[in-house]
Design a protein around this motif. Structure first.
Motif, short mmCIF file in Angstrom:
data_model
loop_
_atom_site.label_atom_id
_atom_site.label_comp_id
_atom_site.label_asym_id
_atom_site.label_seq_id
_atom_site.Cartn_x
_atom_site.Cartn_y
_atom_site.Cartn_z
N HIS A 332 0.83 -1.03 -0.01
CA HIS A 332 0.02 -0.12 0.00
C HIS A 332 0.99 1.20 -0.07
CE1 HIS A 332 -3.86 -1.90 0.78
NE2 HIS A 332 -3.30 -2.65 1.53
N ALA A 333 0.90 2.17 -0.98
CA ALA A 333 1.52 3.13 -1.02
C ALA A 333 1.36 4.54 -0.34
CB ALA A 333 1.88 3.56 -2.67
N THR A 355 8.60 4.51 -0.13
CA THR A 355 8.92 4.27 1.33
C THR A 355 8.39 5.17 1.99
OG1 THR A 355 10.85 5.95 0.82
CG2 THR A 355 11.29 3.41 0.46
N ALA A 356 8.07 4.95 3.32
CA ALA A 356 7.80 5.70 4.30
C ALA A 356 8.42 5.89 5.46
CB ALA A 356 6.39 5.18 4.90
N SER A 357 9.48 7.05 5.80
CA SER A 357 10.28 7.20 6.76
C SER A 357 11.47 6.07 6.51
CB SER A 357 9.71 7.12 8.25
OG SER A 357 8.67 7.89 8.30
N GLY A 358 11.66 6.05 5.21
CA GLY A 358 12.90 5.17 4.78
C GLY A 358 12.61 3.73 4.60
N ARG A 359 11.21 3.24 5.18
CA ARG A 359 11.09 1.77 5.08
C ARG A 359 10.13 1.41 3.92
NH1 ARG A 359 11.52 -0.46 10.26
NH2 ARG A 359 12.14 1.05 11.96
N VAL A 361 7.08 0.33 1.88
CA VAL A 361 5.63 0.00 1.98
C VAL A 361 5.07 -0.54 0.90
CG1 VAL A 361 5.34 1.51 3.92
CG2 VAL A 361 4.95 2.58 1.59
N ALA A 362 5.42 -0.24 -0.30
CA ALA A 362 5.00 -0.56 -1.55
C ALA A 362 6.15 -0.92 -2.58
CB ALA A 362 3.70 0.16 -2.04
N HIS A 383 7.33 -4.41 7.81
CA HIS A 383 6.00 -4.04 8.58
C HIS A 383 6.02 -4.64 9.83
CE1 HIS A 383 1.90 -2.95 9.33
NE2 HIS A 383 1.87 -4.22 10.08
N ASP A 384 6.47 -6.02 10.07
CA ASP A 384 6.51 -6.73 11.45
C ASP A 384 7.19 -5.90 12.40
OD1 ASP A 384 4.79 -8.39 10.27
OD2 ASP A 384 6.13 -9.93 9.82
#
Ligand code: FAD
Length: 389
Positions: A332-333, A355-359, A361-362, A383-384
């Motif tokens: 999910h972006a 990425t969201a804050s460098g992680r 996500v999609a 995510h985990d």
């Protein structure tokens, strides 16, 4: 017992029936199939079928024998019309009333309608085999096809019709295809792909009026541009085919379910495009409209019906084929604040990771059909980690 009734005869319904029988359920199963066909696969309708490479029989999930052997009763051409969840009765539009012990709602999606096209002869939408047969006839070599909407269906139709020899113009209201999901920059890659293959792509194109009588002869845009056409395909999104649930107490805007397909009504489950399952990762109910999710949800609801455990769902994914290029998307972006590109967009071979804050996500994958499982694991691991932190 009145057994299990399935409203809708598509992918989620098929997977539910198979899972029920495989898990040993031996009670009656009746499937209310709105179309005249046994369950069949929809993705090829806008791909191989449209291009004339597959026939209708090759789309079927199972031959007639399978339904006989498995004692799954298909009610072809019947439609669910009204649900009385309290009395556990499902009324069909032909007047019959089915009593059920457990009900699965799996009526899928229906196309959103473009205002002003009702009753026009040469305007097509694409959801069913019948739609695809009509469209296939309309895109014979050399004909001019206007595709309204550059979503995945519109783009696949544009690609398939071009391959079949039609002259295609895409009319898209946004500044780039898929801009709402992918952003304008990546969306722009799709516009380039189509243009390189000979499709005319008109962006920020708002329809002012349709010219013609029974058939649309031209589309006029607000900026005065005019697209002459022999046929029009509308692909401006879908909505859940759940209007028939009005008055049942369930939400006709997509049935809310938990991760195992349970609704708030006793004995009533929902799966596939008609449902809005709770997404434990994002903490919201989300409708997905993708093959992989519908298949998994149909199987999950069947297990839940039998009181069996249901595994947590993986990060959602889907695919699309356009001009011979495999496109995939996972995760999910929403909420992403960066994009990393790996590979060569010009060579139709790259991965774009959101990425969201460098992680991560999609991710969007282009021309990398084998890279999805590893990417999915990467997204899920991050995510985990995030939820554990
Ligand atoms: P459906 O498959 O839509 O089945 C629902 C069935 O219920 C239909 O037969 C419908 O006629 C019937 N029905 C509706 N209302 C009633 C009623 N009241 N009573 C009885 N029956 C009813 N996904 C991907 O991931 N990748 C792709 O490349 C892709 N390509 C696609 C191309 C096309 C042309 C289309 C239309 C869809 C595509 N999809 C793709 C989406 C995917 O096919 C759907 O997510 C999937 O089919 C959903 O399954 P479902 O069982 O929920 O609904």
């Amino acid at each position: 017992t009145d057994g299990i009734v399935v409203a809708g005869g598509g992918l989620a319904a098929q997977r539910a029936c198979e899972t029920l029988r495989r898990a040993g359920h031996d009670g009656p199963i009746r499937v209310v199939c709105g179309e005249q066909h046994a369950p069949y696969d929809r993705p090829p309708l806008s791909k191989e079928f449209l291009a004339g490479e597959l026939g209708p029989d090759e789309l079927r999930y199972r031959p007639d024998d399978w339904y006989r052997e498995q004692e799954v009763d298909l009610l072809l051409g019947e439609r669910a019309a009204r649900l009385d969840a309290h009395a556990r009765r499902l009324a069909l539009d032909g007047g019959a009333v089915l009593r059920y012990d457990r009900l699965l709602i799996a009526t899928g999606s229906e196309p959103r309608r473009l205002p002003g096209v009702a009753g026009r002869d040469n305007v097509h939408e694409l959801r069913t085999l019948a739609d695809a047969q009509g469209l296939r006839e309309a895109i014979a070599a050399g004909r001019r096809l206007a595709v309204v909407g550059a979503g995945f269906i519109g783009q696949e139709v544009a690609a398939g019709a071009t391959r079949a020899g039609a002259r295609v113009t895409i009319v898209e209201a946004a500044a780039a295809p898929l801009a709402a999901i992918l952003g304008e920059e990546l969306g722009g890659w799709f516009a380039r792909l189509h243009r390189e293959e000979g499709v005319e792509v008109l962006l920020s194109a708002r329809i002012a009026r349709l010219h013609g009588g029974r058939g649309v002869e031209a589309i006029e845009l607000e900026d005065g541009r005019r697209i002459d056409c022999d046929a029009v395909v509308v692909g401006i999104g879908t909505q859940p085919a759940t209007g028939w649930l009005a008055g049942s107490g369930l939400d006709p805007a997509g049935v809310l379910v938990d991760g195992a397909g349970r609704t708030v009504a006793p004995g009533v489950f929902a799966a596939g495009d008609a449902s809005r399952p709770f997404d434990a990762r994002l903490g919201v109910h989300l409708r997905t409209e993708h093959w992989e999710a519908a298949a998994r949800q149909g199987a999950a609801a069947a297990r839940a019906m039998l009181g069996l455990p249901v595994a947590a769902s993986p990060a959602p994914s889907f695919w699309s084929d356009q001009h011979g290029v495999r496109i995939q998307y996972v995760g999910h972006a929403h909420g992403a604040d960066g994009i990393e590109i790996d590979g060569d967009p010009g060579a139709r071979d790259f991965t774009a990771t959101f990425t969201a804050s460098g992680r991560p996500v999609a991710a969007l994958l282009v021309g990398r059909p084998h890279a999805l499982p590893a990417l999915r694991r990467r997204l899920e691991a991050h995510h985990d980690e995030r939820t554990a932190a």
